[in-house]
Design an enzyme around this catalytic site. Structure first.
Site, PDB file in Angstrom:
ATOM      1  N   ARG A  35      11.939  -7.526   5.378  1.00  0.00           N
ATOM      2  CA  ARG A  35      10.896  -5.428   5.929  1.00  0.00           C
ATOM      3  C   ARG A  35      11.708  -5.069   6.971  1.00  0.00           C
ATOM      4  O   ARG A  35      12.657  -4.184   7.181  1.00  0.00           O
ATOM      5  CB  ARG A  35      10.180  -4.832   5.287  1.00  0.00           C
ATOM      6  CG  ARG A  35      10.009  -3.067   5.627  1.00  0.00           C
ATOM      7  CD  ARG A  35       8.254  -3.251   5.438  1.00  0.00           C
ATOM      8  NE  ARG A  35       6.988  -3.178   6.569  1.00  0.00           N
ATOM      9  CZ  ARG A  35       5.989  -2.881   6.462  1.00  0.00           C
ATOM     10  NH1 ARG A  35       6.060  -1.976   5.383  1.00  0.00           N
ATOM     11  NH2 ARG A  35       4.918  -3.170   7.158  1.00  0.00           N
ATOM     12  N   LYS A  68       0.998  -0.766  -0.332  1.00  0.00           N
ATOM     13  CA  LYS A  68       0.684   0.220   0.119  1.00  0.00           C
ATOM     14  C   LYS A  68       1.008   1.132   0.054  1.00  0.00           C
ATOM     15  O   LYS A  68       0.611   2.463  -0.549  1.00  0.00           O
ATOM     16  CB  LYS A  68      -0.845   0.137   1.053  1.00  0.00           C
ATOM     17  CG  LYS A  68      -1.702  -1.109   1.188  1.00  0.00           C
ATOM     18  CD  LYS A  68      -3.030  -0.788   2.768  1.00  0.00           C
ATOM     19  CE  LYS A  68      -2.451  -0.508   3.816  1.00  0.00           C
ATOM     20  NZ  LYS A  68      -1.682  -2.180   4.055  1.00  0.00           N
ATOM     21  N   ARG A 102      -1.014  -8.653  12.881  1.00  0.00           N
ATOM     22  CA  ARG A 102      -1.474  -8.658  12.382  1.00  0.00           C
ATOM     23  C   ARG A 102      -1.957  -8.181  11.243  1.00  0.00           C
ATOM     24  O   ARG A 102      -3.434  -7.912  10.628  1.00  0.00           O
ATOM     25  CB  ARG A 102      -0.103  -6.786  11.609  1.00  0.00           C
ATOM     26  CG  ARG A 102       0.183  -5.555  12.360  1.00  0.00           C
ATOM     27  CD  ARG A 102       1.196  -5.274  12.935  1.00  0.00           C
ATOM     28  NE  ARG A 102       1.863  -4.642  11.090  1.00  0.00           N
ATOM     29  CZ  ARG A 102       2.574  -4.675  10.884  1.00  0.00           C
ATOM     30  NH1 ARG A 102       3.657  -5.144  11.444  1.00  0.00           N
ATOM     31  NH2 ARG A 102       2.549  -4.555   9.162  1.00  0.00           N
ATOM     32  N   ARG A 153      -9.325   1.669   8.931  1.00  0.00           N
ATOM     33  CA  ARG A 153      -9.311   0.189   9.121  1.00  0.00           C
ATOM     34  C   ARG A 153     -10.625  -0.660  10.016  1.00  0.00           C
ATOM     35  O   ARG A 153     -10.394  -1.960   9.943  1.00  0.00           O
ATOM     36  CB  ARG A 153      -8.182  -0.007  10.090  1.00  0.00           C
ATOM     37  CG  ARG A 153      -6.955  -0.449   9.211  1.00  0.00           C
ATOM     38  CD  ARG A 153      -6.049   0.315  10.347  1.00  0.00           C
ATOM     39  NE  ARG A 153      -4.118  -1.240   9.563  1.00  0.00           N
ATOM     40  CZ  ARG A 153      -3.100  -0.322   8.923  1.00  0.00           C
ATOM     41  NH1 ARG A 153      -3.434   0.754   8.488  1.00  0.00           N
ATOM     42  NH2 ARG A 153      -2.275  -1.029   8.833  1.00  0.00           N
ATOM     43  N   ARG A 197      12.027  -1.707  11.681  1.00  0.00           N
ATOM     44  CA  ARG A 197      10.505  -1.445  12.101  1.00  0.00           C
ATOM     45  C   ARG A 197       9.976  -2.850  13.517  1.00  0.00           C
ATOM     46  O   ARG A 197       9.961  -3.859  13.174  1.00  0.00           O
ATOM     47  CB  ARG A 197       9.397  -1.748  11.341  1.00  0.00           C
ATOM     48  CG  ARG A 197       8.710  -0.323  10.896  1.00  0.00           C
ATOM     49  CD  ARG A 197       8.016  -0.838   9.628  1.00  0.00           C
ATOM     50  NE  ARG A 197       6.666  -1.107   9.734  1.00  0.00           N
ATOM     51  CZ  ARG A 197       5.294  -0.700   9.686  1.00  0.00           C
ATOM     52  NH1 ARG A 197       5.768  -0.505   8.450  1.00  0.00           N
ATOM     53  NH2 ARG A 197       4.645  -1.098   9.987  1.00  0.00           N
TER      54      ARG A 197
HETATM   55  P1  ADP Z   1       0.806  -2.242   7.484  1.00  0.00           P
HETATM   56  O1  ADP Z   1      -0.213  -1.980   7.101  1.00  0.00           O
HETATM   57  O2  ADP Z   1       2.376  -2.340   7.604  1.00  0.00           O
HETATM   58  O3  ADP Z   1       0.146  -2.650   9.256  1.00  0.00           O
HETATM   59  P2  ADP Z   1       1.300   0.709   8.590  1.00  0.00           P
HETATM   60  O4  ADP Z   1       2.260   1.948   8.298  1.00  0.00           O
HETATM   61  O5  ADP Z   1      -0.586   0.673   7.862  1.00  0.00           O
HETATM   62  O6  ADP Z   1       1.773  -0.529   8.364  1.00  0.00           O
HETATM   63  O7  ADP Z   1       0.407   0.146  10.441  1.00  0.00           O
HETATM   64  C1  ADP Z   1       1.248  -0.179  11.157  1.00  0.00           C
HETATM   65  C2  ADP Z   1       0.277   0.426  12.723  1.00  0.00           C
HETATM   66  O8  ADP Z   1       0.225   1.695  13.148  1.00  0.00           O
HETATM   67  C3  ADP Z   1      -0.838  -0.786  12.657  1.00  0.00           C
HETATM   68  O9  ADP Z   1      -0.287  -2.609  12.820  1.00  0.00           O
HETATM   69  C4  ADP Z   1      -1.473  -0.018  14.093  1.00  0.00           C
HETATM   70  O10 ADP Z   1      -0.533  -0.198  14.750  1.00  0.00           O
HETATM   71  C5  ADP Z   1      -1.161   1.221  13.556  1.00  0.00           C
HETATM   72  N1  ADP Z   1      -2.223   1.864  13.155  1.00  0.00           N
HETATM   73  C6  ADP Z   1      -2.057   2.084  11.239  1.00  0.00           C
HETATM   74  N2  ADP Z   1      -2.740   2.653  10.858  1.00  0.00           N
HETATM   75  C7  ADP Z   1      -4.173   2.290  11.743  1.00  0.00           C
HETATM   76  C8  ADP Z   1      -5.414   2.522  11.632  1.00  0.00           C
HETATM   77  N3  ADP Z   1      -6.394   3.036  11.139  1.00  0.00           N
HETATM   78  N4  ADP Z   1      -6.461   2.084  13.085  1.00  0.00           N
HETATM   79  C9  ADP Z   1      -6.048   2.263  14.084  1.00  0.00           C
HETATM   80  N5  ADP Z   1      -4.343   1.774  13.838  1.00  0.00           N
HETATM   81  C10 ADP Z   1      -3.468   1.452  12.809  1.00  0.00           C
END
Ligand code: ADP
Length: 181
Positions: free
Chosen positions: A122, A8, A139, A83, A128
């Site tokens: 990654r 994404k 996740r 989400r 990370r």
């Molecule tokens: P990925 O899609 O690889 O899991 P992101 O960088 O989008 O990584 O998100 C990393 C973390 O940030 C998520 O696992 C969550 O803890 C938090 N996060 C990001 N966006 C949201 C959201 N819309 N609602 C709740 N938590 C979020």
């Protein structure tokens, strides 16, 4: 939209360039807040580090704040948000307030096995804190339990476009641009 590791962020950056619009990644915003040790960052840290979703009110606050900026007037791309269903309905309310509408919800589709190995890689490269194998599995599960139902929410609105997320980066960008045109 799409499960963790589907690309994404990579695709969002390319679409942002193509249309000269703002790219808002809630994951990135949260990582910046955590790095700067702001109040939001402190509240989010334990959730992020353990691969859980950060509570909806925090996310809605961040997005509301950000979408009211003038730089979003010409368009924006949301990456990693919404989400959950409450985030999606909250987003609808915010959009009404700023007189904007979503044009499209793009779902990048890929097989889970491929994604877990991409993310383990990654985690090693970028360090990370939430890219260890166990947390990645968690996740993925959260995505299927809490976020995947949103696909129907956007499908019912006639906004959902599904795009195959396996292939060359530029090939996938072209697929996305095609469904947007
Ligand atoms: P990925 O899609 O690889 O899991 P992101 O960088 O989008 O990584 O998100 C990393 C973390 O940030 C998520 O696992 C969550 O803890 C938090 N996060 C990001 N966006 C949201 C959201 N819309 N609602 C709740 N938590 C979020």
């Amino acid at each position: 939209m799409g499960p963790p590791g589907v690309g994404k962020g990579t695709q969002a950056a390319r679409i942002e360039n193509h249309f000269s619009i703002i790219h808002l990644s809630t994951g990135e915003i949260l990582r910046e807040e955590m790095k700067a040790e702001t109040s939001i960052g402190k509240q989010a840290k334990d959730f992020c580090d353990s691969g859980q979703l950060v509570p909806d009110p925090i996310l809605l606050d961040i997005i509301e704040h950000r979408l009211f900026h003038d730089d979003c007037k010409n368009g924006f791309l949301l990456d990693g948000f919404p989400r959950t269903l409450p985030q999606a309905t909250g987003l609808d309310t915010i959009l009404k307030d700023i007189n904007q509408e979503l044009d499209c919800a793009i779902s990048l589709v890929a097989d889970e096995g491929e994604l877990v190995s991409r993310l383990v890689q990654r985690g090693k490269e970028l360090g990370r804190s939430d890219d260890s194998e166990e947390i990645i599995q968690h996740r993925q599960k959260i995505y299927w339990d809490q976020t995947a139902p949103l696909l129907d929410f956007y499908r019912n609105k006639g906004l959902l476009k599904e795009v195959d997320g396996i292939g060359d980066i530029s090939e996938i960008t072209n697929r996305i641009l095609k469904v947007l045109q």
